[in-house]
Design a protein around this motif. Structure first.
Motif, mmCIF file in Angstrom:
data_model
loop_
_atom_site.group_PDB
_atom_site.id
_atom_site.type_symbol
_atom_site.label_atom_id
_atom_site.label_comp_id
_atom_site.label_asym_id
_atom_site.label_seq_id
_atom_site.Cartn_x
_atom_site.Cartn_y
_atom_site.Cartn_z
ATOM 1 N N LEU A 3 0.823 -1.214 0.000
ATOM 2 C CA LEU A 3 0.000 0.000 0.000
ATOM 3 C C LEU A 3 0.854 1.259 0.000
ATOM 4 O O LEU A 3 0.511 2.243 -0.652
ATOM 5 C CB LEU A 3 -0.961 0.000 1.185
ATOM 6 C CG LEU A 3 -2.100 -1.010 1.074
ATOM 7 C CD1 LEU A 3 -2.968 -0.978 2.329
ATOM 8 C CD2 LEU A 3 -2.946 -0.755 -0.153
ATOM 9 N N THR A 4 1.960 1.230 0.712
ATOM 10 C CA THR A 4 2.867 2.377 0.706
ATOM 11 C C THR A 4 3.378 2.621 -0.704
ATOM 12 O O THR A 4 3.420 3.764 -1.172
ATOM 13 C CB THR A 4 4.047 2.141 1.667
ATOM 14 O OG1 THR A 4 3.534 1.899 2.973
ATOM 15 C CG2 THR A 4 4.979 3.337 1.696
ATOM 16 N N ASP A 5 3.755 1.558 -1.395
ATOM 17 C CA ASP A 5 4.220 1.690 -2.788
ATOM 18 C C ASP A 5 3.132 2.278 -3.678
ATOM 19 O O ASP A 5 3.410 3.130 -4.526
ATOM 20 C CB ASP A 5 4.655 0.329 -3.341
ATOM 21 C CG ASP A 5 5.931 -0.189 -2.706
ATOM 22 O OD1 ASP A 5 6.676 0.614 -2.098
ATOM 23 O OD2 ASP A 5 6.172 -1.406 -2.803
ATOM 24 N N LEU A 6 1.909 1.834 -3.485
ATOM 25 C CA LEU A 6 0.798 2.349 -4.287
ATOM 26 C C LEU A 6 0.625 3.849 -4.064
ATOM 27 O O LEU A 6 0.551 4.627 -5.016
ATOM 28 C CB LEU A 6 -0.507 1.623 -3.945
ATOM 29 C CG LEU A 6 -1.760 2.182 -4.624
ATOM 30 C CD1 LEU A 6 -1.687 1.984 -6.131
ATOM 31 C CD2 LEU A 6 -3.005 1.543 -4.039
ATOM 32 N N TYR A 7 0.559 4.259 -2.804
ATOM 33 C CA TYR A 7 0.329 5.679 -2.519
ATOM 34 C C TYR A 7 1.493 6.551 -2.967
ATOM 35 O O TYR A 7 1.292 7.664 -3.450
ATOM 36 C CB TYR A 7 0.009 5.885 -1.043
ATOM 37 C CG TYR A 7 -1.374 5.388 -0.693
ATOM 38 C CD1 TYR A 7 -2.499 5.916 -1.312
ATOM 39 C CD2 TYR A 7 -1.556 4.378 0.237
ATOM 40 C CE1 TYR A 7 -3.762 5.456 -1.004
ATOM 41 C CE2 TYR A 7 -2.820 3.911 0.554
ATOM 42 C CZ TYR A 7 -3.925 4.453 -0.070
ATOM 43 O OH TYR A 7 -5.168 3.995 0.229
ATOM 44 N N LYS A 8 2.712 6.053 -2.851
ATOM 45 C CA LYS A 8 3.868 6.802 -3.351
ATOM 46 C C LYS A 8 3.765 6.974 -4.859
ATOM 47 O O LYS A 8 4.029 8.047 -5.396
ATOM 48 C CB LYS A 8 5.174 6.078 -3.015
ATOM 49 C CG LYS A 8 5.613 6.227 -1.590
ATOM 50 C CD LYS A 8 6.922 5.482 -1.380
ATOM 51 C CE LYS A 8 7.376 5.517 0.057
ATOM 52 N NZ LYS A 8 8.621 4.732 0.250
ATOM 53 N N THR A 9 3.394 5.922 -5.541
ATOM 54 C CA THR A 9 3.290 5.963 -6.995
ATOM 55 C C THR A 9 2.199 6.922 -7.443
ATOM 56 O O THR A 9 2.350 7.632 -8.431
ATOM 57 C CB THR A 9 3.028 4.550 -7.550
ATOM 58 O OG1 THR A 9 4.092 3.698 -7.137
ATOM 59 C CG2 THR A 9 2.941 4.548 -9.061
ATOM 60 N N LEU A 10 1.105 6.972 -6.723
ATOM 61 C CA LEU A 10 -0.025 7.818 -7.117
ATOM 62 C C LEU A 10 0.051 9.228 -6.525
ATOM 63 O O LEU A 10 -0.881 10.001 -6.676
ATOM 64 C CB LEU A 10 -1.339 7.158 -6.707
ATOM 65 C CG LEU A 10 -1.649 5.857 -7.433
ATOM 66 C CD1 LEU A 10 -2.921 5.241 -6.875
ATOM 67 C CD2 LEU A 10 -1.766 6.074 -8.930
ATOM 68 N N SER A 11 1.158 9.562 -5.883
ATOM 69 C CA SER A 11 1.264 10.875 -5.244
ATOM 70 C C SER A 11 1.504 12.005 -6.243
ATOM 71 O O SER A 11 1.613 13.159 -5.868
ATOM 72 C CB SER A 11 2.383 10.862 -4.195
ATOM 73 O OG SER A 11 3.637 10.688 -4.821
ATOM 74 N N ILE A 19 -3.241 6.637 -14.759
ATOM 75 C CA ILE A 19 -3.903 5.424 -14.241
ATOM 76 C C ILE A 19 -5.419 5.544 -14.408
ATOM 77 O O ILE A 19 -6.097 4.545 -14.633
ATOM 78 C CB ILE A 19 -3.484 5.098 -12.791
ATOM 79 C CG1 ILE A 19 -3.678 3.603 -12.508
ATOM 80 C CG2 ILE A 19 -4.235 5.924 -11.781
ATOM 81 C CD1 ILE A 19 -2.836 2.684 -13.321
ATOM 82 N N ASN A 20 -5.945 6.740 -14.358
ATOM 83 C CA ASN A 20 -7.368 6.949 -14.626
ATOM 84 C C ASN A 20 -7.718 6.453 -16.020
ATOM 85 O O ASN A 20 -8.698 5.722 -16.214
ATOM 86 C CB ASN A 20 -7.714 8.435 -14.474
ATOM 87 C CG ASN A 20 -9.137 8.749 -14.846
ATOM 88 O OD1 ASN A 20 -10.075 8.119 -14.380
ATOM 89 N ND2 ASN A 20 -9.305 9.739 -15.692
ATOM 90 N N LEU A 21 -6.906 6.801 -17.003
ATOM 91 C CA LEU A 21 -7.170 6.393 -18.380
ATOM 92 C C LEU A 21 -6.953 4.894 -18.568
ATOM 93 O O LEU A 21 -7.730 4.235 -19.254
ATOM 94 C CB LEU A 21 -6.287 7.192 -19.337
ATOM 95 C CG LEU A 21 -6.535 8.699 -19.314
ATOM 96 C CD1 LEU A 21 -5.518 9.420 -20.180
ATOM 97 C CD2 LEU A 21 -7.951 9.032 -19.738
ATOM 98 N N ALA A 47 6.567 2.320 -16.156
ATOM 99 C CA ALA A 47 7.500 1.408 -15.478
ATOM 100 C C ALA A 47 7.203 1.350 -13.993
ATOM 101 O O ALA A 47 7.243 0.270 -13.377
ATOM 102 C CB ALA A 47 8.939 1.845 -15.726
ATOM 103 N N LYS A 48 6.877 2.485 -13.391
ATOM 104 C CA LYS A 48 6.521 2.499 -11.961
ATOM 105 C C LYS A 48 5.254 1.682 -11.714
ATOM 106 O O LYS A 48 5.165 0.933 -10.756
ATOM 107 C CB LYS A 48 6.323 3.935 -11.465
ATOM 108 C CG LYS A 48 7.598 4.714 -11.318
ATOM 109 C CD LYS A 48 7.296 6.123 -10.833
ATOM 110 C CE LYS A 48 8.526 6.981 -10.852
ATOM 111 N NZ LYS A 48 9.303 6.907 -9.646
#
Length: 109
Positions: A3-11, A19-21, A47-48
Motif C-alpha cells: 500500500l505504501t508503494d501504491l500511494y507513493k506511486t499515485l502521489s 492510471i485513470n485512463l 515502469a513504476k
C-alpha cells in the motif's frame, strides 16, 4: 509494503491521470496518451506502475498495450474509489474526452 508503494506511486497528479485512463480501458497504446508528456516520462510512469503490479503489458507487433491489473485485489478497490472521485473533476473528464476525439490512434484493443 504494497500500500505504501501504491500511494507513493499515485502521489503525482500526472500519474493519477494516466492510471485513470488505463483503469477506464481508454489508454492502452503508449503513444495514445494525450496529456502532454514526453515518451520518456510516459515510459517512466508506466515502469513504476508495472513495478508495483498496477498494470500489465501486452505486445502486439510494434505496439505495447497497457491494462489495469484487476487481479491485484489489494489495489482494485482503492483505485476504483479514487477513479470515481477524480472522474468528477474537469481535468480528468477533459483527458477522457480528448482521447475519445483522437482519430489517429486506436485507443482500445
Amino acid at each position: 509494503n504494497q500500500l505504501t508503494d501504491l500511494y507513493k506511486t499515485l502521489s503525482d497528479e500526472t500519474r493519477m491521470r494516466i492510471i485513470n485512463l488505463i483503469y477506464q480501458q481508454i489508454f492502452v497504446y503508449g503513444n495514445c496518451l494525450n496529456i502532454k508528456l514526453s515518451q520518456l516520462n510516459n515510459s517512466k510512469y508506466i515502469a513504476k506502475f508495472r513495478q508495483i503490479g498496477l498494470v500489465e503489458t501486452e505486445r502486439n507487433e510494434q505496439f505495447i498495450y497497457y491494462k489495469f491489473n484487476h487481479n491485484n485485489t489489494a489495489y482494485e478497490n482503492i483505485i476504483k474509489n479514487m477513479i470515481e472521485e477524480i472522474g468528477k473533476t474537469e481535468l480528468y473528464k477533459h483527458d477522457v474526452e480528448r482521447l475519445h476525439t483522437i482519430e489517429t490512434f486506436v485507443c482500445s484493443k
